[in-house]
Design an enzyme around this catalytic site. Structure first.
Site, mmCIF file in Angstrom:
data_model
loop_
_atom_site.group_PDB
_atom_site.id
_atom_site.type_symbol
_atom_site.label_atom_id
_atom_site.label_comp_id
_atom_site.label_asym_id
_atom_site.label_seq_id
_atom_site.Cartn_x
_atom_site.Cartn_y
_atom_site.Cartn_z
ATOM 1 N N CYS A 1 0.850 -1.204 0.000
ATOM 2 C CA CYS A 1 0.000 0.000 0.000
ATOM 3 C C CYS A 1 0.879 1.246 0.000
ATOM 4 O O CYS A 1 1.884 1.293 0.708
ATOM 5 C CB CYS A 1 -0.878 -0.017 1.256
ATOM 6 S SG CYS A 1 -1.951 1.419 1.395
ATOM 7 N N CYS B 1 -8.610 1.373 -0.059
ATOM 8 C CA CYS B 1 -7.903 0.686 1.015
ATOM 9 C C CYS B 1 -7.887 -0.793 0.691
ATOM 10 O O CYS B 1 -8.942 -1.388 0.460
ATOM 11 C CB CYS B 1 -8.600 0.931 2.348
ATOM 12 S SG CYS B 1 -7.957 -0.121 3.652
ATOM 13 N N GLU C 1 -26.027 -11.700 25.618
ATOM 14 C CA GLU C 1 -25.439 -10.571 24.894
ATOM 15 C C GLU C 1 -26.038 -9.274 25.416
ATOM 16 O O GLU C 1 -27.219 -9.217 25.749
ATOM 17 C CB GLU C 1 -25.726 -10.763 23.390
ATOM 18 C CG GLU C 1 -25.609 -9.549 22.505
ATOM 19 C CD GLU C 1 -24.193 -8.995 22.378
ATOM 20 O OE1 GLU C 1 -23.244 -9.788 22.226
ATOM 21 O OE2 GLU C 1 -24.044 -7.759 22.445
ATOM 22 N N ASP D 1 -16.682 -15.452 24.314
ATOM 23 C CA ASP D 1 -16.099 -14.669 23.214
ATOM 24 C C ASP D 1 -16.227 -13.179 23.511
ATOM 25 O O ASP D 1 -16.962 -12.456 22.844
ATOM 26 C CB ASP D 1 -16.838 -15.037 21.906
ATOM 27 C CG ASP D 1 -16.236 -14.383 20.681
ATOM 28 O OD1 ASP D 1 -15.177 -13.751 20.786
ATOM 29 O OD2 ASP D 1 -16.833 -14.509 19.594
ATOM 30 N N CYS E 1 -9.904 -11.891 21.037
ATOM 31 C CA CYS E 1 -9.226 -11.061 20.038
ATOM 32 C C CYS E 1 -8.116 -10.246 20.680
ATOM 33 O O CYS E 1 -7.590 -9.332 20.063
ATOM 34 C CB CYS E 1 -10.222 -10.155 19.313
ATOM 35 S SG CYS E 1 -11.165 -9.116 20.426
HETATM 36 N N1 SAH Z 1 -19.643 -14.324 19.509
HETATM 37 C C1 SAH Z 1 -20.051 -13.227 18.667
HETATM 38 C C2 SAH Z 1 -19.703 -11.846 19.236
HETATM 39 C C3 SAH Z 1 -18.315 -11.650 19.765
HETATM 40 S S1 SAH Z 1 -17.837 -9.966 20.021
HETATM 41 C C4 SAH Z 1 -19.504 -13.382 17.270
HETATM 42 O O1 SAH Z 1 -18.589 -14.161 17.027
HETATM 43 O O2 SAH Z 1 -20.012 -12.708 16.364
HETATM 44 C C5 SAH Z 1 -18.232 -9.665 21.671
HETATM 45 C C6 SAH Z 1 -19.683 -9.408 21.933
HETATM 46 O O3 SAH Z 1 -19.841 -9.161 23.347
HETATM 47 C C7 SAH Z 1 -20.276 -8.198 21.235
HETATM 48 O O4 SAH Z 1 -21.447 -8.586 20.574
HETATM 49 C C8 SAH Z 1 -20.585 -7.220 22.381
HETATM 50 O O5 SAH Z 1 -21.751 -6.446 22.135
HETATM 51 C C9 SAH Z 1 -20.820 -8.165 23.542
HETATM 52 N N2 SAH Z 1 -20.597 -7.645 24.893
HETATM 53 C C10 SAH Z 1 -19.735 -6.687 25.299
HETATM 54 N N3 SAH Z 1 -19.750 -6.577 26.641
HETATM 55 C C11 SAH Z 1 -20.653 -7.492 27.092
HETATM 56 C C12 SAH Z 1 -21.105 -7.863 28.404
HETATM 57 N N4 SAH Z 1 -20.629 -7.286 29.488
HETATM 58 N N5 SAH Z 1 -22.011 -8.871 28.496
HETATM 59 C C13 SAH Z 1 -22.496 -9.483 27.390
HETATM 60 N N6 SAH Z 1 -22.114 -9.154 26.134
HETATM 61 C C14 SAH Z 1 -21.184 -8.174 25.986
#
Ligand code: SAH
Length: 456
Positions: free
Chosen positions: A71, A159, A335, A381, A408
């Site tokens: 890039c 990009c 969530e 996650d 992540c």
């Molecule tokens: N497993 C899903 C999302 C992962 S990202 C996938 O793979 O698509 C993390 C997620 O946690 C997001 O959707 C975010 O909104 C949620 N999140 C953030 N803080 C949180 C909390 N305290 N309790 C529950 N969910 C939460």
């Protein structure tokens, strides 16, 4: 050594943030834009907590891992801090970043980190692009990305992380703003209207969503913007155009309210044979071709037998929940974002998946109530800051046989693994998955098993 002084440094490793690491008289120096094996003359930019932070003046010996063709904005744009590094080296370095975090933060010394699962398409993979808007020296609107560590806008015509469709809509939106003299938001004064352009693409269905975030309640000539965006020729079909009302001084990408201008307020994508509705506010993995492999890796680690109760904490729009439901007795997803839970419920219904339910709330508030459901497998996650301590404590009392942690952020992952392994779990497997080529970010899938003799 002082700020402004020069030194010659050999880069021997790459730090979690993506900077090359070397030493000057025994002290650590961090240098962005370098690869392992580089010998560079650097200038010290600042000193913090006994570490030096430098900038390359010239390479005396360039590592064979350098590439220069990715890039034109490499080095000036803060988007891709591994743009200068060949892809194979990125994979090796990411595994090392994970191993370092597991050892230094987690305190694990004999854990073998698997090889990084390579991304099927290491460029133009992002299905979501959020372009900040700014002004050029003549005061005309421009769109692009921020320079590293700042909010100085680097204008970009295209990009290579995203599809050309995203760049095409950005270019059209910027022309519209210029022609109608629509003001652009300035963070310092909090004045100006247009803030960002958000583009989300569904790779399997070719549906697209474009959202303009504004510091106001309405956009002059909005009909014309809609028509102009719809007229842009791309491989995608624009099925959702929205304004997002964002008048707060924070850094959140979107304000809480959307105004639908055209189409639906969601797009649909297909993953693993399931169709998913995705709203602007819902989280959706940004690398579609690699997402199925990430989820499959997580499902494989869980080795579900078909009858168990499974918990999917931080479930977003219910992606992992639906993948897991095929192999489990019952799945409960939790969530915090209401639009995401709404999407998750619709997604289950529309795909005919009946053995899932979704609960809206914080994982840390809801998990303690789910002990009575006796889940034997928990998928976890969380966002970059990791799992809340209360959620982890609830998990420990719930005592599922297996926890599959999808992370992540290796640093918060290592912190949370340390806690769980002090509370009766053992770390069985850790697999880095490259969801974010050309950046130092790395995803991991981890399997934890409850020790046979652990007490509750
Ligand atoms: N497993 C899903 C999302 C992962 S990202 C996938 O793979 O698509 C993390 C997620 O946690 C997001 O959707 C975010 O909104 C949620 N999140 C953030 N803080 C949180 C909390 N305290 N309790 C529950 N969910 C939460």
């Amino acid at each position: 050594m002082q700020t402004g002084e020069k030194a010659v440094v050999t880069i021997t490793g790459i730090a979690a943030g993506g900077d090359g690491v070397g030493r000057i008289h025994g002290a650590v120096v961090f240098v962005p834009g370098t690869c392992r094996g580089d010998v560079a003359e650097i200038q010290i930019e600042y000193v913090k907590s006994g570490c030096f932070y430098g900038r390359v003046l010239r390479f005396l010996e360039a590592s064979k891992h350098h590439r220069s063709d990715f890039c034109d904005a490499c080095g000036t744009c803060g988007g891709c801090n591994f743009a200068h590094m060949d892809y194979e080296e990125q994979r090796i370095v990411k595994r090392q970043i994970v191993a370092d975090a597991i050892e230094r933060i987690g305190g694990f010394h004999d854990i073998e980190v698997a090889e990084t699962l390579a991304a099927p398409r290491p460029e133009r993979y992002r299905n979501k692009m959020v372009f900040p808007l700014g002004t050029d020296q003549q005061g005309r609107p421009v769109g692009g990305f921020y320079a590293p560590g700042s909010h100085d806008l680097i204008p970009l015509a295209d990009c290579r992380q995203g599809d050309t469709a995203a760049s095409a809509w950005l270019s059209e939106a910027v022309s519209f703003l210029r022609e109608h003299h629509v003001s652009v938001y300035h963070e310092a004064t909090r004045k100006g209207l247009a803030r960002r352009l958000f583009v989300r693409l569904a790779e399997a269905t070719h549906q697209a969503m474009v959202v303009l975030t504004i510091n106001g309640d309405s956009l002059p000539h909005q009909e014309e913007l809609i028509n102009r965006l719809l007229a842009v020729k791309t491989d995608y079909r624009l099925t959702s155009v929205m304004l997002n009302i964002h008048k707060e001084a924070n850094n959140l990408l979107l304000g809480s309210k959307n105004k639908l201008l055209y189409g639906k307020d969601y797009i649909e994508d297909i993953l693993g044979g399931f169709s998913f509705r995705i709203s602007a506010h819902s989280f959706y993995q940004v690398n579609s071709p690699q997402t199925e492999r990430l989820y499959q890796t997580a499902i494989d680690l869980a080795s579900l037998s078909g009858g168990e109760t499974v918990l999917d904490l931080y479930c977003g729009i219910g992606t992992i929940s639906l993948f897991a439901a095929k192999h489990a007795g019952r799945v409960i997803g939790v969530e915090v974002v209401p639009q995401a839970i709404e999407n998750a419920k619709e997604n289950a219904e529309r795909n005919g998946v009946r053995n899932v339910e979704f609960l809206l709330g914080k994982a840390e508030d809801i998990a303690p109530e789910l002990k009575k459901e006796k889940p034997s497998v928990v998928f976890l996650d969380p966002p970059r800051k990791g799992a809340d301590k209360k959620a982890l404590e609830a998990l420990v009392t719930m005592a599922p046989e297996k926890i599959v942690y999808i992370s992540c952020n290796p640093a918060t992952l290592a912190r949370d693994l340390k806690f769980l392994c002090g509370e009766g779990y053992s770390l069985e497997k850790i697999i880095p998955v490259d969801m974010f080529p050309n950046t130092s970010h790395v995803e991991c899938c981890v399997l934890l098993c409850r020790n046979e003799h652990a007490s509750i």
